[in-house]
Design a protein around this motif. Structure first.
Motif, PDB file in Angstrom:
ATOM      1  N   CYS A 610     -15.423   5.644 -25.156  1.00  0.00           N
ATOM      2  CA  CYS A 610     -15.591   6.780 -26.070  1.00  0.00           C
ATOM      3  C   CYS A 610     -16.577   6.473 -27.188  1.00  0.00           C
ATOM      4  O   CYS A 610     -17.191   7.386 -27.752  1.00  0.00           O
ATOM      5  CB  CYS A 610     -14.242   7.165 -26.669  1.00  0.00           C
ATOM      6  SG  CYS A 610     -13.007   7.646 -25.421  1.00  0.00           S
ATOM      7  N   THR A 615     -21.156  11.842 -30.175  1.00  0.00           N
ATOM      8  CA  THR A 615     -20.044  12.744 -30.477  1.00  0.00           C
ATOM      9  C   THR A 615     -20.295  14.163 -29.991  1.00  0.00           C
ATOM     10  O   THR A 615     -19.359  14.894 -29.670  1.00  0.00           O
ATOM     11  CB  THR A 615     -19.782  12.763 -31.999  1.00  0.00           C
ATOM     12  OG1 THR A 615     -20.997  13.150 -32.665  1.00  0.00           O
ATOM     13  CG2 THR A 615     -19.357  11.396 -32.490  1.00  0.00           C
ATOM     14  N   THR A 616     -21.577  14.561 -29.928  1.00  0.00           N
ATOM     15  CA  THR A 616     -21.887  15.925 -29.489  1.00  0.00           C
ATOM     16  C   THR A 616     -21.733  16.087 -27.980  1.00  0.00           C
ATOM     17  O   THR A 616     -21.691  17.211 -27.479  1.00  0.00           O
ATOM     18  CB  THR A 616     -23.327  16.294 -29.886  1.00  0.00           C
ATOM     19  OG1 THR A 616     -24.226  15.316 -29.318  1.00  0.00           O
ATOM     20  CG2 THR A 616     -23.479  16.320 -31.392  1.00  0.00           C
ATOM     21  N   ILE A 618     -19.394  14.004 -26.044  1.00  0.00           N
ATOM     22  CA  ILE A 618     -18.180  13.395 -25.526  1.00  0.00           C
ATOM     23  C   ILE A 618     -17.286  14.411 -24.820  1.00  0.00           C
ATOM     24  O   ILE A 618     -16.696  14.134 -23.772  1.00  0.00           O
ATOM     25  CB  ILE A 618     -17.400  12.678 -26.662  1.00  0.00           C
ATOM     26  CG1 ILE A 618     -16.189  11.954 -26.092  1.00  0.00           C
ATOM     27  CG2 ILE A 618     -17.013  13.652 -27.756  1.00  0.00           C
ATOM     28  CD1 ILE A 618     -16.542  10.821 -25.165  1.00  0.00           C
ATOM     29  N   GLU A 656     -12.379   6.163 -31.548  1.00  0.00           N
ATOM     30  CA  GLU A 656     -13.685   6.685 -31.951  1.00  0.00           C
ATOM     31  C   GLU A 656     -13.867   8.161 -31.598  1.00  0.00           C
ATOM     32  O   GLU A 656     -14.931   8.721 -31.826  1.00  0.00           O
ATOM     33  CB  GLU A 656     -14.793   5.860 -31.278  1.00  0.00           C
ATOM     34  CG  GLU A 656     -14.694   4.365 -31.505  1.00  0.00           C
ATOM     35  CD  GLU A 656     -14.693   3.992 -32.974  1.00  0.00           C
ATOM     36  OE1 GLU A 656     -15.413   4.670 -33.742  1.00  0.00           O
ATOM     37  OE2 GLU A 656     -13.981   3.042 -33.362  1.00  0.00           O
ATOM     38  N   LEU A 657     -12.858   8.784 -30.981  1.00  0.00           N
ATOM     39  CA  LEU A 657     -12.992  10.198 -30.603  1.00  0.00           C
ATOM     40  C   LEU A 657     -13.149  11.064 -31.839  1.00  0.00           C
ATOM     41  O   LEU A 657     -12.396  10.900 -32.824  1.00  0.00           O
ATOM     42  CB  LEU A 657     -11.768  10.669 -29.819  1.00  0.00           C
ATOM     43  CG  LEU A 657     -11.710  10.373 -28.329  1.00  0.00           C
ATOM     44  CD1 LEU A 657     -10.418  10.940 -27.752  1.00  0.00           C
ATOM     45  CD2 LEU A 657     -12.918  10.937 -27.600  1.00  0.00           C
ATOM     46  N   PRO A 658     -14.073  12.028 -31.831  1.00  0.00           N
ATOM     47  CA  PRO A 658     -14.194  12.963 -32.950  1.00  0.00           C
ATOM     48  C   PRO A 658     -12.981  13.889 -33.007  1.00  0.00           C
ATOM     49  O   PRO A 658     -12.316  14.121 -31.984  1.00  0.00           O
ATOM     50  CB  PRO A 658     -15.478  13.734 -32.637  1.00  0.00           C
ATOM     51  CG  PRO A 658     -15.662  13.588 -31.177  1.00  0.00           C
ATOM     52  CD  PRO A 658     -15.102  12.261 -30.810  1.00  0.00           C
ATOM     53  N   THR A 661     -12.553  16.747 -30.357  1.00  0.00           N
ATOM     54  CA  THR A 661     -12.235  16.277 -29.016  1.00  0.00           C
ATOM     55  C   THR A 661     -10.791  15.790 -28.951  1.00  0.00           C
ATOM     56  O   THR A 661     -10.126  15.894 -27.913  1.00  0.00           O
ATOM     57  CB  THR A 661     -13.193  15.150 -28.601  1.00  0.00           C
ATOM     58  OG1 THR A 661     -14.540  15.586 -28.800  1.00  0.00           O
ATOM     59  CG2 THR A 661     -13.005  14.791 -27.145  1.00  0.00           C
ATOM     60  N   THR A 705      -8.454  10.186 -40.017  1.00  0.00           N
ATOM     61  CA  THR A 705      -9.492  10.185 -38.954  1.00  0.00           C
ATOM     62  C   THR A 705      -8.891  10.242 -37.563  1.00  0.00           C
ATOM     63  O   THR A 705      -9.625  10.361 -36.589  1.00  0.00           O
ATOM     64  CB  THR A 705     -10.361   8.929 -39.074  1.00  0.00           C
ATOM     65  OG1 THR A 705      -9.528   7.770 -38.957  1.00  0.00           O
ATOM     66  CG2 THR A 705     -11.107   8.915 -40.400  1.00  0.00           C
TER      67      THR A 705
END
Length: 865
Positions: A610, A615-616, A618, A656-658, A661, A705
């Motif tokens: 990930c 991020t755009t 994933i 690390e996933l936004p 998502t 986060t």
């Protein structure tokens, strides 16, 4: 009713094919579109025929449009061919038009497709008409040449002013000159019979002076001494330039002259024979049965040589086929006894072994006393008629058998009365009726057999009669036993001179078996498609994993054994697992071990890092996207969850996933379903989720986060992997394992490990864990030149505090150069890829490229030649 346009479309994307069909329909072009993707399907469809137009994409997975165009031009040159592509460059378009494409249309400008198709069809019709005209012209010239040859008549042109003479091929043949010879007046006079030369010259001078029509006969003396009679007919004319010339014909009348002489000798025989037939005529005397007259046609039929004289009775009898001699002789003997006419069919056997059928008619000639003295008559070659009769009988037999085998019957309907006037035997079997001399009434058959829901068939027939067009229709029959038969019928209206439809003829085919087979095939195809899609997804996942190095879980320390015991317990279940541990501890290996021990082991294992995906992108990577969902989405793409269907998905670096998502992933874990980006279809997700992270997710939750609800969904079964410093008893085993792997890859062999090195490795804290140990061992294998394995102590940092990841960026320049050059030598100068120097040194490709440039290393000298 205008038949729809039949189009063969070479296209791998069904949606593009649907869009093209909708575009044509919007332009009022009805079409039946057949989509193919491979070369074999393309050629097979063209060989079946029936297509009006070919559309083709330029680029396909296993084939390309330009190759398809060349195949079509070579084998089906009259078929219009249009490129419909989204990637057709200018050079390719020019090449396509040069090869023979009718046009090309970009998929982004499909509005041009309708006019392009109409223009292509119009040009094809014009080419066909031009071809027909040219064929007709050539046929006319061939007919003229053949007619001249058959009639022994040639043509000529004579320019009196210049003396130039033109002769056709037949004229040259009559004068026995080579075609293309340059005829002159002197040549004509020279070839003329000496006795006719003076007369010919005077005649030619008179007609050229008086410019009048002429009709003149004279003789030619040929080089072999034979004499040929010719008739020359001409008339004056002017060419386009106004020059005076004669045009006319030269006819070889030698045979006619000879025939006139023979006609005078056999006038009485010929007159009697002509009363009966225009075939080969003959006459023979009864007393000795010798022939008195045999026409040329008779010789041709019997293939006797007239130069050998008239064949005797015995020779004529020998020519009759032995099996037919009694019939032939019996008819003649009876005619002689009764002084009567006779007519008999028999066969003759020719010298080359061929057999002919002969129909002979004889007529008796009596003298004044009433005695029979002669027979005159004719013999007709009826071989072709006999063959045609036999062929007709055979064809009727074949037709009946073919209709029986193909379950196809033929029929005819009288339109004014709308009643059946003909049914083939197979029609009775199809309709379950007894055969009868006359077919059943049309209305009665409809009442007894036609399915009530298919009465619309009559409307189709009525419309075909009104429009005077062919028709096809499908309907069902209900038989007395309750059986249903599916029928496909084709009809053709017969129009009289007044343009009225008087009859309809057609066929009816029992397609019940095909209908049932089609239903079974559709079911089978649905099952096959499901299996194919499943295999496709697993293959994609396999290709994604194929370049990954398979590592074993090595070690027997209590800490590791505790992890493996937990793996064995959780593997059989489908429960979500969260694997935690420092970087480099082997979290993915543990995830794979869980997958291999689960009931999903035969299906795909899909790994996703990930942190390595923007991020755009994933969400699109995980759940897939539809074509046009965002900029750059030029086609549909399956997400990793779809690829892992039925298997396991490993989400590494889950921390690390936004946030957006995380919401979608939570929904997938709860509902087991998702939608592709830009799509509106819900997709079920039969996937086990294993997540991993080296971050403190509880702290991330506190910092806002990471979602707490997602954490609890993932942390059903937690597994924490101990760092290497807590399982130092596994270090010797791991060192031997990695040395074995990389030594084999580089073709090296180490006999022993330096004890100082082993003590050094065991005393080191390994902040980078197993990954750091693996990189140190790999780098040491590269630089070691002896059988004693050792590690440079400077590569390890014993400073406490922050963990350190091994990097050649902290080495002295000379050491860096040495390490990099040895790595380049080991990989033959290759930088990137699984077998590249960057992989061996454990650094990014861009970093290694920068170091090579800064140290001035010539990487080309390491490339193999």
């Amino acid at each position: 009713m205008k038949s729809p346009l039949r189009i063969l479309y070479l296209e791998d994307d069904p949606r593009d094919a649907e869009l093209v069909q909708e575009t044509l329909a919007a332009d009022g072009i009805g079409c039946q579109l057949t989509r193919v993707e491979t070369k074999a399907e393309f050629i097979g469809s063209l060989q079946q025929g029936g297509f009006d137009l070919v559309l083709a994409d330029h680029t396909l997975p296993d084939f390309d449009g330009l190759s398809a165009l060349k195949i079509a031009r070579r084998n089906w040159p009259e078929l219009p061919f249009i490129f419909v592509s989204g990637t057709l460059g200018e050079e390719v378009a020019i090449e396509a038009l040069r090869v023979g494409a009718t046009d090309y249309v970009l998929k982004t400008r499909l509005s041009r497709l309708g006019p392009s198709v109409q223009r292509a069809l119009r040009e094809a019709e014009e080419r066909i008409e031009l071809c027909r005209s040219e064929t007709a012209r050539q046929r006319g010239e061939a007919y003229l040449a053949e007619a001249q040859k058959v009639s022994h008549t040639g043509s000529f042109g004579w320019d009196v002013r210049s003396g130039a003479i033109y002769w056709s091929r037949e004229t040259c043949r009559i004068f026995e000159l080579e075609p293309g010879a340059n005829p002159t007046i002197e040549l004509i006079v020279q070839r003329t019979h000496p006795e006719d030369r003076s007369t010919l010259q005077q005649y030619m001078e008179g007609v050229s002076r008086e410019r009048r029509e002429f009709d003149f006969e004279h003789r030619l003396l040929m080089p072999d001494g034979s004499v040929r009679h010719v008739r020359i007919v001409g008339r004056p004319s002017k060419d386009d330039a106004g020059n005076f010339e004669f045009v006319g014909a030269v006819t070889d009348i030698t045979d006619r002259k000879r025939a006139e002489e023979a006609l005078r000798r056999s006038e009485n025989y010929l007159a009697e024979a002509q009363k009966l037939t225009h075939s080969g005529s003959w006459a023979w005397e009864v007393a000795r049965r010798d022939p008195l007259h045999l026409s040329d046609e008779w010789y041709r039929i019997y293939e006797f040589n007239p130069a050998d004289g008239m064949p005797s009775w015995e020779r004529r009898l020998e020519r009759v086929l032995p099996a037919d001699r009694a019939t032939w002789q019996g008819a003649i003997e009876r005619a002689i006894r009764e002084k009567s006419d006779y007519e008999v069919d028999f066969r003759i056997l020719l010298p080359v072994g061929r057999i002919k059928w002969i129909h002979t008619i004889g007529h008796p000639i009596l003298n004044a006393s009433g005695d029979l003295v002669q027979f005159v008559g004719c013999s007709m070659d009826i071989t072709e008629r006999k063959r045609a009769e036999e062929e007709l009988r055979r064809s009727e037999s074949y037709l009946a058998e073919a209709q029986k085998l193909s379950h196809t019957g033929s029929w005819a309907i009288d339109v004014p009365g709308m009643d059946n006037i003909y049914w083939s035997p197979e029609m009775y079997r199809i309709f379950g009726l007894e055969s009868a001399p006359n077919p059943p009434f049309y209305a009665e058959v409809s009442r007894l057999r036609l399915h009530p829901d298919d009465k619309g068939y009559h409307g189709i027939v009525d419309q075909a009669i009104r429009n005077r067009t062919d028709f096809e229709a499908d309907y069902r029959l209900l038989l007395p036993q309750g059986q249903t038969r599916h029928i496909h019928t084709v009809g053709h209206p017969v129009v009289n001179a007044s343009g009225e439809v008087v009859e309809i003829i057609g066929t009816a085919m029992d397609v019940t078996e095909q209908h049932e087979s089609r239903a079974a095939l559709e079911t089978a195809f649905a099952e096959i498609k499901t299996l194919r899609d499943q295999l496709y997804k697993e293959n994609i996942a396999l290709r994604d994993e194929i370049d990954k190095v398979s590592m074993e879980i090595v070690g027997k320390s209590p800490a590791l054994q505790a992890v493996l015991t937990r793996v064995a317990k959780v593997a059989p279940a489908d429960t979500t697992v969260l694997i935690t541990g420092e970087t480099g501890t082997g979290k993915e290996l543990i995830a794979r071990a869980i997958h291999k021990r689960s009931h999903r082991s035969s299906r795909a294992f899909v790994s996703v890092n990930c942190a390595s995906i923007p991020t755009t992108l994933i969400a699109a990577e995980l759940f897939g996207h539809e074509k046009g969902a965002f900029t750059g989405a030029i086609q549909r793409r399956l997400g990793r969850f779809e690829l892992a269907d039925g298997g396991t998905i490993f989400l590494d670096e889950i921390g690390e996933l936004p946030p957006e998502t995380q919401v979608t992933l939570l929904h997938v874990l709860q509902e087991r379903e998702f939608e592709r980006i830009g799509g509106n279809r819900t997709i079920r997700a039969d996937v086990r989720v294993i997540a991993a992270t080296n971050r403190d997710l509880e702290q991330a939750i506190a910092n806002g986060t990471f979602r707490s609800d997602l954490y609890y969904r993932l942390n059903v079964i937690p597994i924490e992997i101990p760092p290497l410093r807590e399982r130092k008893e596994d270090i010797p085993t791991l060192v031997e394992y990695f040395i074995q792997i990389y030594a084999r890859k580089l073709g090296k062999k180490f006999e022993t490990i330096e004890k100082k090195t082993l003590d050094l490795l065991e005393s080191y804290s390994w902040p980078g864990n197993i990954r750091e140990l693996q990189n140190v061992i790999e780098r040491s294998v590269i630089v070691c030149d002896t059988g004693l394995f050792s590690v440079d102590p400077s590569w390890l940092s014993f400073e406490s505090g922050e963990p350190r990841v091994a990097s050649i960026g902290k080495k002295l320049a000379e050491q860096e150069r040495e390490v990099i050059e040895k790595a380049l030598a080991a990989t033959a100068g290759r930088i990137s890829g699984p077998a590249g120097a960057a992989t061996l040194l454990g650094v990014p490709r861009q970093t290694l490229e920068s170091k090579i440039a800064s140290l001035g290393i010539n990487k080309r000298k390491f490339k193999s030649h």
